[in-house]
Design an enzyme around this catalytic site. Structure first.
Site, PDB file in Angstrom:
ATOM      1  N   HIS A 199     -21.145  41.015  28.150  1.00 48.91           N
ATOM      2  CA  HIS A 199     -19.951  41.117  26.719  1.00 48.91           C
ATOM      3  C   HIS A 199     -19.069  41.580  27.477  1.00 48.91           C
ATOM      4  CE1 HIS A 199     -22.781  40.325  23.341  1.00 48.91           C
ATOM      5  NE2 HIS A 199     -23.588  40.830  23.637  1.00 48.91           N
ATOM      6  N   ARG A 259     -26.407  43.573  34.305  1.00 44.08           N
ATOM      7  CA  ARG A 259     -26.570  42.795  33.122  1.00 44.08           C
ATOM      8  C   ARG A 259     -26.126  41.019  33.072  1.00 44.08           C
ATOM      9  NH1 ARG A 259     -26.625  44.157  26.933  1.00 44.08           N
ATOM     10  NH2 ARG A 259     -24.275  43.757  26.836  1.00 44.08           N
ATOM     11  N   GLU A 271     -34.460  41.860  21.475  1.00 42.96           N
ATOM     12  CA  GLU A 271     -33.756  42.154  21.015  1.00 42.96           C
ATOM     13  C   GLU A 271     -33.602  41.203  19.500  1.00 42.96           C
ATOM     14  OE1 GLU A 271     -29.400  42.463  22.672  1.00 42.96           O
ATOM     15  OE2 GLU A 271     -30.106  41.060  24.284  1.00 42.96           O
ATOM     16  N   ASP A 308     -28.135  44.314  19.001  1.00 46.52           N
ATOM     17  CA  ASP A 308     -28.482  43.074  18.330  1.00 46.52           C
ATOM     18  C   ASP A 308     -29.719  43.050  17.734  1.00 46.52           C
ATOM     19  OD1 ASP A 308     -26.496  41.064  19.065  1.00 46.52           O
ATOM     20  OD2 ASP A 308     -27.304  40.761  20.835  1.00 46.52           O
TER      21      ASP A 308
HETATM   22  C1  3PY Z   1     -27.311  45.338  21.983  1.00 44.97           C
HETATM   23  O1  3PY Z   1     -27.580  46.771  21.695  1.00 44.97           O
HETATM   24  O2  3PY Z   1     -27.903  44.442  21.383  1.00 44.97           O
HETATM   25  C2  3PY Z   1     -27.416  45.437  23.209  1.00 44.97           C
HETATM   26  O3  3PY Z   1     -27.705  44.214  23.740  1.00 44.97           O
HETATM   27  C3  3PY Z   1     -26.656  46.730  24.239  1.00 44.97           C
HETATM   28  O4  3PY Z   1     -25.110  46.269  24.494  1.00 44.97           O
HETATM   29 MG    MG Z   2     -28.017  42.778  23.109  1.00 42.95          MG
END
Ligand code: 3PY
Ligand code: MG
Length: 256
Positions: free
Chosen positions: A48, A73, A152, A178
């Protein structure tokens, strides 16, 4: 033992490791933050943030020079990039949106050498950083190259036991933002919601029951401490950009 290998050893020993989360596309930020006391690792986020593969390649040895492990990541589904980052000397990979056993197996395919996975040979930077002979690296890398499957989504949470059971998945990593979207049926963004807290309780317990590692992203030290109490061993606190904003606000205070 090199810092590349030390990460897995410390997690196995039950240490709580707080990590930086770097996305500014310059490796010196990661190298600088690696020297901050109280943080045991640096994550470079390629999902991101503007940080890119070339920045991660340069950050890995700078973080190692500070005696810390660098974890990366990857963007969603870019498992080939995971192999290249391990080749460069990353201590672990966080893979976002691992929603099924199939996703988890594909991740393992690119991060673990045979017979566990199908990682191809060529750890040029990792040999230099670990000081290991090629045969020794080949024999031991699966044990110290840590794979975190991000949980997530609701689908991932429902499949958490099966994902944790995949050979070669070393742990889970919770993305609370997420997850809050997924658990609310796509209606709410609230990483601090009671639904996310319940999911963190559950995920931490399931990881422990499976004998695997638990990691999570958090925005504050207090949230990080909550997750350590839940049994999470690898916890991110904020990010490089969040540090800049918080530092600017704190230093500006009192200037009138
Ligand atoms: C989230 O909180 O979805 C993440 O991927 C943290 O970076
Ligand atoms: Mg995320």
């Amino acid at each position: 033992m090199s810092s590349v290998q030390q990460f897995a050893a410390d997690l196995k020993a039950g240490q709580s490791i707080f990590t930086h989360w770097c996305g500014i596309p310059h490796p010196s930020i990661a190298g600088l933050l690696a020297r901050e006391p109280g943080f045991g690792a640096v994550v470079v986020d390629l999902q991101h943030n503007p940080a890119d593969f070339a920045m991660a390649l340069q950050a890995i040895p700078l973080v190692a020079a500070a005696g810390k492990p660098c974890v990366v990541r990857i963007p969603v589904g870019e498992f080939q990039t995971a192999s290249r980052l391990l080749d460069a000397g990353a201590s672990g990979i966080i893979a976002p949106m691992i929603n099924s056993v199939e996703d988890a197996r594909r991740f393992v395919e690119f991060t673990k050498f045979p017979p566990l996975g199908g990682r191809s040979w060529g750890p040029v930077g990792a040999l230099a950083l670990t000081g290991l002979a090629p045969t020794e690296y080949f024999r031991t890398a699966n044990d110290f190259s840590v794979t975190f499957a991000m949980i997530e989504t609701r689908e991932a949470l429902d499949a958490i036991d099966d994902i944790l059971a995949v050979d070669g998945i070393d742990g889970i990593f919770i993305g609370p933002s997420d997850l809050s979207i997924g658990l609310s049926g796509g209606t709410v963004l609230d990483p601090l919601s009671p639904a996310v807290d319940a999911a963190l309780d559950h995920a931490g317990a399931r990881a422990r029951a499976a004998g695997k590692f638990a990691g999570a992203y958090t925005g504050t030290g207090e949230r990080a401490a909550d997750n350590v109490r839940r049994g999470f061993g690898f916890v991110a606190i904020g990010s490089d950009t969040a540090f800049l904003k918080a530092g600017a606000a704190a230093l500006r205070k009192g200037a009138g």
